[in-house]
Design an enzyme around this catalytic site. Structure first.
Site, mmCIF file in Angstrom:
data_model
loop_
_atom_site.group_PDB
_atom_site.id
_atom_site.type_symbol
_atom_site.label_atom_id
_atom_site.label_comp_id
_atom_site.label_asym_id
_atom_site.label_seq_id
_atom_site.Cartn_x
_atom_site.Cartn_y
_atom_site.Cartn_z
ATOM 1 N N PRO A 283 0.820 -1.210 0.000
ATOM 2 C CG PRO A 283 0.095 -0.900 2.214
ATOM 3 C CD PRO A 283 0.851 -1.857 1.330
ATOM 4 N NE ARG A 285 -4.244 6.417 -4.782
ATOM 5 C CZ ARG A 285 -3.955 7.141 -5.868
ATOM 6 N NH1 ARG A 285 -4.101 8.439 -5.840
ATOM 7 N NH2 ARG A 285 -3.552 6.564 -6.977
ATOM 8 N NE ARG A 321 -2.916 11.782 -7.508
ATOM 9 C CZ ARG A 321 -4.211 11.717 -7.437
ATOM 10 N NH1 ARG A 321 -4.897 12.695 -6.894
ATOM 11 N NH2 ARG A 321 -4.852 10.682 -7.926
ATOM 12 C CB CYS A 353 3.794 29.478 -19.173
ATOM 13 S SG CYS A 353 4.539 30.805 -18.214
ATOM 14 C CE1 TYR A 382 2.082 6.798 -6.324
ATOM 15 C CE2 TYR A 382 -0.078 6.852 -5.306
ATOM 16 C CZ TYR A 382 1.033 6.142 -5.716
ATOM 17 O OH TYR A 382 1.095 4.790 -5.499
HETATM 18 N N1 LLP Z 1 2.395 -1.896 -6.163
HETATM 19 C C1 LLP Z 1 2.574 -1.672 -7.477
HETATM 20 C C2 LLP Z 1 3.149 -2.725 -8.305
HETATM 21 C C3 LLP Z 1 2.187 -0.436 -8.028
HETATM 22 O O1 LLP Z 1 2.341 -0.228 -9.334
HETATM 23 C C4 LLP Z 1 1.626 0.563 -7.195
HETATM 24 C C5 LLP Z 1 1.245 1.868 -7.754
HETATM 25 C C6 LLP Z 1 1.493 0.296 -5.829
HETATM 26 C C7 LLP Z 1 1.869 -0.956 -5.344
HETATM 27 C C8 LLP Z 1 0.924 1.300 -4.862
HETATM 28 O O2 LLP Z 1 -0.405 1.529 -5.127
HETATM 29 P P1 LLP Z 1 -1.336 2.369 -4.104
HETATM 30 O O3 LLP Z 1 -1.414 1.601 -2.812
HETATM 31 O O4 LLP Z 1 -0.691 3.665 -3.880
HETATM 32 O O5 LLP Z 1 -2.637 2.475 -4.785
HETATM 33 N N2 LLP Z 1 0.575 8.666 -9.716
HETATM 34 C C9 LLP Z 1 -0.737 8.052 -9.657
HETATM 35 C C10 LLP Z 1 -0.701 6.674 -9.005
HETATM 36 C C11 LLP Z 1 0.239 5.702 -9.666
HETATM 37 C C12 LLP Z 1 0.271 4.363 -8.994
HETATM 38 C C13 LLP Z 1 1.317 3.498 -9.564
HETATM 39 N N3 LLP Z 1 1.473 2.217 -8.954
HETATM 40 C C14 LLP Z 1 -1.682 8.994 -8.934
HETATM 41 O O6 LLP Z 1 -1.272 10.083 -8.565
HETATM 42 O O7 LLP Z 1 -2.846 8.669 -8.764
#
Ligand code: LLP
Length: 431
Positions: A283, A285, A321, A353, A382
């Site tokens: 995890p 986010r 974002r 800009c 992020y």
């Molecule tokens: N594991 C893998 C293999 C991943 O690709 C990701 C996120 C995570 C774990 C973590 O996921 P989370 O728990 O955070 O959902 N920049 C984008 C989000 C990109 C996520 C990429 N991979 C945004 O701002 O929404």
């Protein structure tokens, strides 16, 4: 008029009387010493989320590997390291960060589709807990690297279950047209090959279908396909001991109703009942997303022909974002009294800009004035990690708050530092 209630999932970020606080520290106080824009994170909120995730799986062997990509500040990682967290990294750079923050290699999972040979060698040399392999080619490269080092490396094969995660298309990863993972149908062959490769210890299966998922359905479909494959492999004599279920659940930015972590864990407990495996989660986010805000000050109010612009000193280079995903972040004043009075339709934009440099368009917000401090919420994940110095703007500083104390955990770079790595081509020097 009482101060508005902010995100109920994050009581650490709330008004105390008139003042917006992160824990016991007002944003205005931080702004006075750090200047704007800056990110502020609540250490207690980060810890609470981590503990809650862990508690949801109590009694079930589960490994929590914080996904460093969400917020890779050393102090943020170290906060989690002290609670026993492992790390999920996707580059040697993140691997270095995890190590520097106190997470040893044997608690690090290395994910990503494009690891270089040098990165794989680094991971092997640092006793990586597991490499999540995403292609046959990578498997061969890893085998060669491990063999050369005289080591055996634990491997999970990341499969692509072809499931629609029902999230933003740019962060969907589990459809067959996405670049991630190995097709379920091909996985048994890859396992057969892996068994014959030197330096490889096949330990498990990994899956990750996307980020900011707000429904359980897609997880259930994906996990059931992975568990089915696990059983097929077991029937063929491939004994695996680990299942890595990827990133965490989505969070509330606006009016989303993501499942609770307890509901998510309940589904997984049910699905994995009777399976003698260690579960792993990555995890990002969920742990840090709602624990942080981006604080920014209003530079100018500008009455356009059709829009009232609130021009602030943060921009898309600080928080990408909204520009990249049309993401919604709540915007609130640092002083609740500012929200007294009729809300006005305003557009909050940065100085970069580009028309895409906007945090909110035509949104009903308290009437801002030049000089006002405001907070862009849910910016802990992020946010700073995706910042850049586009327009040669120094990216926002980062601050970690614990109670009434705060510490600058990343300084805003100086202009000298921003220019320091450029070099004059020899034919231009000295003219
Ligand atoms: N594991 C893998 C293999 C991943 O690709 C990701 C996120 C995570 C774990 C973590 O996921 P989370 O728990 O955070 O959902 N920049 C984008 C989000 C990109 C996520 C990429 N991979 C945004 O701002 O929404």
């Amino acid at each position: 008029m009482s101060a508005p209630i902010l995100n109920p999932d994050t009581p650490e970020i709330a008004y105390r009387g008139d003042a917006l606080c992160v824990e016991d520290t007002t944003l205005a106080h931080i702004a006075a010493s750090v200047g704007t824009p800056f990110y502020a994170y609540s250490a207690n909120a980060i810890e609470r989320q981590y503990r809650r995730f862990g508690a949801a799986f109590a009694g079930r062997p589960a490994r929590l590997c914080y996904s460093v990509k969400a917020n890779s500040n050393l102090s943020v990682i170290a906060t989690l390291a002290r609670l026993g967290a492992g790390a999920d990294v996707v580059s040697e750079g993140e691997f270095h960060r995890a190590l520097a923050a106190g997470i040893p290699g044997n608690r690090i999972v290395f994910s990503g589709i494009g690891k270089t040979e040098a990165e794989l060698a680094f991971a092997v040399a640092h006793d990586v807990y597991q490499v999540n392999v995403e292609s046959r080619e990578e498997l061969e490269a890893l085998s060669a690297v491990a063999h050369r080092a005289g080591r055996t490396v634990a491997v999970a094969i990341r499969v692509n279950p072809d499931v629609d995660a029902r999230t933003h298309h740019k962060i969907t990863t589990g459809k067959k047209e996405n670049k991630f993972g190995i097709d379920l149908a091909h996985a048994p062959d890859v396992f057969a090959e892996a068994a014959s490769l030197p330096g490889i210890a096949l330990k498990g299966l990994a899956v990750h279908i996307g980020s900011q998922l707000t429904a359980l359905g897609p997880f259930e479909i994906a996990f059931s396909r992975v568990i089915e494959l696990f059983r097929v492999l077991a029937a063929r004599g491939v004994r695996l001991e680990r299942l890595d279920f990827g990133g965490g659940i989505g969070i509330r930015y606006r009016d989303e109703t993501p499942p609770t972590i307890e509901e998510y864990a309940g589904v997984i407990r049910q699905m994995t009942r009777g399976l003698d495996v260690e579960l792993a989660f990555e995890p990002g986010r969920y742990i840090v997303g709602n624990a942080g805000v981006l604080a920014t000050r209003v530079l100018y109010m500008k009455e356009g022909v059709t829009r009232r612009f609130v021009i602030v000193d943060a921009a898309m280079n600080d928080l990408l974002r909204p520009a990249l995903y049309d993401a919604w972040h709540e915007i609130v004043p640092a002083h609740a009294s500012k929200s007294v009075g009729q809300a006005v339709t305003q557009s909050v934009v940065g100085p970069v800009c580009e028309t895409g440099d906007a945090f909110a368009l035509d949104r009903l917000l308290p009437p801002f004035r030049a000089g006002d401090l405001m907070a862009i919420l849910s910016a802990g994940a992020y946010g700073a990690v995706m910042s850049s110095s586009y327009n040669t703007r120094p990216p926002a500083a980062e601050v970690l708050v614990r109670g009434g104390e705060f510490a600058v955990i990343r300084e805003r770079p100086s202009y000298d530092e921003l220019l320091a790595r450029d070099r004059m081509a020899p034919w231009l020097a000295g003219r």
